[in-house]
Design a protein around this motif. Structure first.
Motif, short mmCIF file in Angstrom:
data_model
loop_
_atom_site.label_atom_id
_atom_site.label_comp_id
_atom_site.label_asym_id
_atom_site.label_seq_id
_atom_site.Cartn_x
_atom_site.Cartn_y
_atom_site.Cartn_z
N LYS A 141 0.83 -1.20 0.00
CA LYS A 141 0.00 0.00 0.00
C LYS A 141 0.88 1.26 0.00
CE LYS A 141 -3.56 -2.67 2.32
NZ LYS A 141 -4.23 -3.02 1.05
N VAL A 142 1.83 1.26 -0.93
CA VAL A 142 2.72 2.40 -1.12
C VAL A 142 2.80 2.69 -2.62
CG1 VAL A 142 4.08 1.84 0.94
CG2 VAL A 142 4.78 0.93 -1.30
N LYS A 143 3.42 3.82 -2.97
CA LYS A 143 3.58 4.13 -4.40
C LYS A 143 4.71 3.33 -5.02
CE LYS A 143 4.23 7.91 -7.67
NZ LYS A 143 5.45 7.37 -8.29
N ALA A 144 5.79 3.16 -4.26
CA ALA A 144 6.96 2.42 -4.75
C ALA A 144 7.81 2.02 -3.56
CB ALA A 144 7.78 3.27 -5.72
N PHE A 145 8.64 1.00 -3.74
CA PHE A 145 9.58 0.63 -2.67
C PHE A 145 10.75 -0.14 -3.25
CE2 PHE A 145 7.43 -3.45 -2.88
CZ PHE A 145 8.40 -4.38 -2.49
N ILE A 146 11.83 -0.16 -2.46
CA ILE A 146 12.96 -1.05 -2.73
C ILE A 146 13.24 -1.84 -1.46
CG2 ILE A 146 14.01 0.43 -4.49
CD1 ILE A 146 16.05 1.32 -2.36
N GLY A 147 13.80 -3.04 -1.62
CA GLY A 147 14.17 -3.86 -0.48
C GLY A 147 15.65 -4.19 -0.51
N PHE A 148 16.23 -4.32 0.67
CA PHE A 148 17.64 -4.70 0.78
C PHE A 148 17.88 -5.27 2.17
CE2 PHE A 148 19.43 -1.45 3.62
CZ PHE A 148 18.39 -0.54 3.65
N TYR A 149 19.08 -5.77 2.41
CA TYR A 149 19.45 -6.29 3.72
C TYR A 149 20.53 -5.39 4.32
CZ TYR A 149 16.82 -10.44 2.46
OH TYR A 149 15.81 -11.29 2.10
N ASP A 150 20.36 -5.04 5.62
CA ASP A 150 21.40 -4.26 6.30
C ASP A 150 22.59 -5.16 6.62
OD1 ASP A 150 20.86 -5.69 8.62
OD2 ASP A 150 20.12 -3.99 9.76
N PRO A 151 23.68 -4.64 7.17
CA PRO A 151 24.87 -5.46 7.37
C PRO A 151 24.65 -6.70 8.23
CG PRO A 151 25.46 -3.15 7.51
CD PRO A 151 23.97 -3.21 7.45
N THR A 152 23.70 -6.67 9.16
CA THR A 152 23.41 -7.86 9.95
C THR A 152 22.57 -8.87 9.17
OG1 THR A 152 23.68 -7.01 12.20
CG2 THR A 152 21.94 -8.62 11.90
N GLY A 153 21.81 -8.39 8.19
CA GLY A 153 20.92 -9.25 7.43
C GLY A 153 19.45 -8.98 7.70
N ASN A 154 19.16 -7.88 8.42
CA ASN A 154 17.76 -7.48 8.59
C ASN A 154 17.18 -7.02 7.26
OD1 ASN A 154 17.45 -7.70 11.57
ND2 ASN A 154 19.07 -6.14 11.57
N HIS A 155 15.96 -7.49 6.94
CA HIS A 155 15.34 -7.09 5.68
C HIS A 155 14.65 -5.74 5.86
CE1 HIS A 155 12.41 -7.63 2.16
NE2 HIS A 155 13.61 -7.41 1.68
N ILE A 156 15.10 -4.79 5.08
CA ILE A 156 14.62 -3.41 5.17
C ILE A 156 13.98 -3.01 3.85
CG2 ILE A 156 15.28 -1.02 5.64
CD1 ILE A 156 15.79 -2.94 7.98
N GLU A 157 12.88 -2.27 3.91
CA GLU A 157 12.28 -1.70 2.71
C GLU A 157 12.19 -0.18 2.86
OE1 GLU A 157 9.63 -5.59 1.36
OE2 GLU A 157 8.59 -3.87 2.21
N LEU A 158 12.49 0.51 1.80
CA LEU A 158 12.34 1.96 1.75
C LEU A 158 11.15 2.26 0.85
CD1 LEU A 158 16.09 3.01 1.30
CD2 LEU A 158 14.81 2.62 3.41
N VAL A 159 10.22 3.06 1.33
CA VAL A 159 8.96 3.24 0.63
C VAL A 159 8.70 4.72 0.35
CG1 VAL A 159 8.11 1.23 1.89
CG2 VAL A 159 7.42 3.50 2.63
N VAL A 160 7.92 4.94 -0.69
CA VAL A 160 7.48 6.29 -1.06
C VAL A 160 5.96 6.34 -0.97
CG1 VAL A 160 7.35 7.98 -2.93
CG2 VAL A 160 9.43 6.64 -2.61
N ARG A 161 5.48 7.39 -0.34
CA ARG A 161 4.05 7.70 -0.25
C ARG A 161 3.20 6.54 0.28
NH1 ARG A 161 3.19 10.45 -6.06
NH2 ARG A 161 1.03 9.80 -5.65
N PRO A 162 3.48 6.09 1.51
CA PRO A 162 2.58 5.10 2.13
C PRO A 162 1.19 5.71 2.32
CG PRO A 162 4.09 6.02 3.75
CD PRO A 162 4.55 6.52 2.41
N GLU A 163 0.16 4.90 2.11
CA GLU A 163 -1.22 5.42 2.13
C GLU A 163 -1.68 5.78 3.54
OE1 GLU A 163 -3.98 2.85 0.20
OE2 GLU A 163 -2.71 2.59 -1.56
N ARG A 164 -2.42 6.87 3.59
CA ARG A 164 -3.13 7.28 4.81
C ARG A 164 -4.59 6.87 4.70
NH1 ARG A 164 2.11 8.27 6.09
NH2 ARG A 164 2.24 9.40 8.06
N SER A 165 -5.29 6.91 5.82
CA SER A 165 -6.69 6.51 5.84
C SER A 165 -7.59 7.70 6.11
CB SER A 165 -6.90 5.45 6.92
OG SER A 165 -8.27 5.15 7.06
N GLY A 166 -8.72 7.77 5.42
CA GLY A 166 -9.72 8.80 5.72
C GLY A 166 -10.36 8.56 7.07
#
Length: 280
Positions: free
Chosen positions: A99-124
């Motif tokens: 529920k975002v406009k776009a995202f990328i995923g990667f792993y930090d140095p420990t191996g935690n899965h991280i996603e960076l997102v653009v424009r996550p949706e808000r709710s009315g």
């Protein structure tokens, strides 16, 4: 530099979505936003979701952070690739699921899965809790680190995290004014160490302490007060061993230029000034 604005969501695999929903609504106090055969979306504030359980291995865990724009996302992807962190660009189906406009995923140095997102949706419609836990929003995560010094450098030099305080080599880092959005804690492998929701008052923390005890939810730390952020807190264990936290009164740091991180000793009183100690 990758500029994180805020933590956006957590995605957790679970082999038992029915039990996860029961805990999330009857104990934790979140609102079911959407329920599918293999996914459960939950709200804790004005966002359309901040927690998603999906059918799968409990070790499959992801934290999403919001960045400013598509250009910021592209710059982040280039930075990560250049540093040797392979990047996955979200497909249309995956973007819809988050529920975002776009995202990328990667792993930090420990191996935690991280996603960076653009424009996550808000709710009315406003957030309407399944029980009166007093939740005011999703606030921060604790991440396991197999090398605290290395990982602090990643989050502060590759990303814009700033250290607010340290307990031993544990870093409490902010990406906005809130005292910490990311806590790096020692762990044997990648994983989310805890998930924090803010509540309205100390009364909410104590009300939940007694309610969760009645429901036989394991309390693992607190009630107590962190001398670092000043927050009153309660930690308890949910499905698949995930630890959740309620807290209230977390401090804010408005002036990055004048703030100097404080160093606390690695001892129980640095985690709780009232004397609470972690269970087990």
């Amino acid at each position: 530099m990758i500029y994180l604005k805020d933590v956006s969501y957590v995605r957790l695999g679970s082999p038992d979505l029915e039990s996860a929903e029961t805990f999330a609504t009857a104990c934790l106090g979140l609102q079911v936003a959407e329920r599918g055969k293999k996914k459960l979306y939950l709200r804790s504030d004005d966002r359309v979701h901040t927690l998603c359980y999906f059918e799968g291995d409990a070790g499959n865990q992801t934290v999403g952070f919001e960045v400013e724009s598509d250009a910021s996302l592209q710059d982040a992807a280039s930075t990560l690739e250049a540093l040797g962190h392979p990047v996955h660009a979200g497909t249309a189906e995956e973007v819809e699921q988050r529920k975002v406009k776009a995202f990328i995923g990667f792993y930090d140095p420990t191996g935690n899965h991280i996603e960076l997102v653009v424009r996550p949706e808000r709710s009315g419609p406003r957030y309407f809790a399944s029980r009166d836990a007093g939740i005011t929003g999703f606030s921060h995560v604790g991440l396991n680190s197999t090398n605290l010094l290395r990982d602090e450098l990643f989050w502060t030099q590759v990303c814009n995290a700033r250290v607010s305080d340290r307990i031993g080599d544990i870093s409490l880092m902010r990406v906005n004014a809130i005292h910490h959005t990311i806590a790096l804690l020692p762990g044997p492998a990648a994983g989310i160490q805890h998930i924090n929701h803010q509540v309205e008052s100390s009364d909410d923390v104590l009300r939940s302490y007694y309610l969760l005890n009645e429901k036989r939810v394991p309390i693992v730390f607190g009630p107590g007060r962190h001398p670092t952020s000043g927050a009153r807190f309660l930690y308890f264990k949910g499905p698949d061993g995930m630890v959740f936290e309620y807290s209230v009164g977390v401090g804010e740091i408005e002036n990055d230029e004048t703030h100097r991180p404080r160093q606390f000793g690695f001892e129980p009183t640095s985690f709780c000034m009232w004397g609470a100690k972690p269970a087990g």
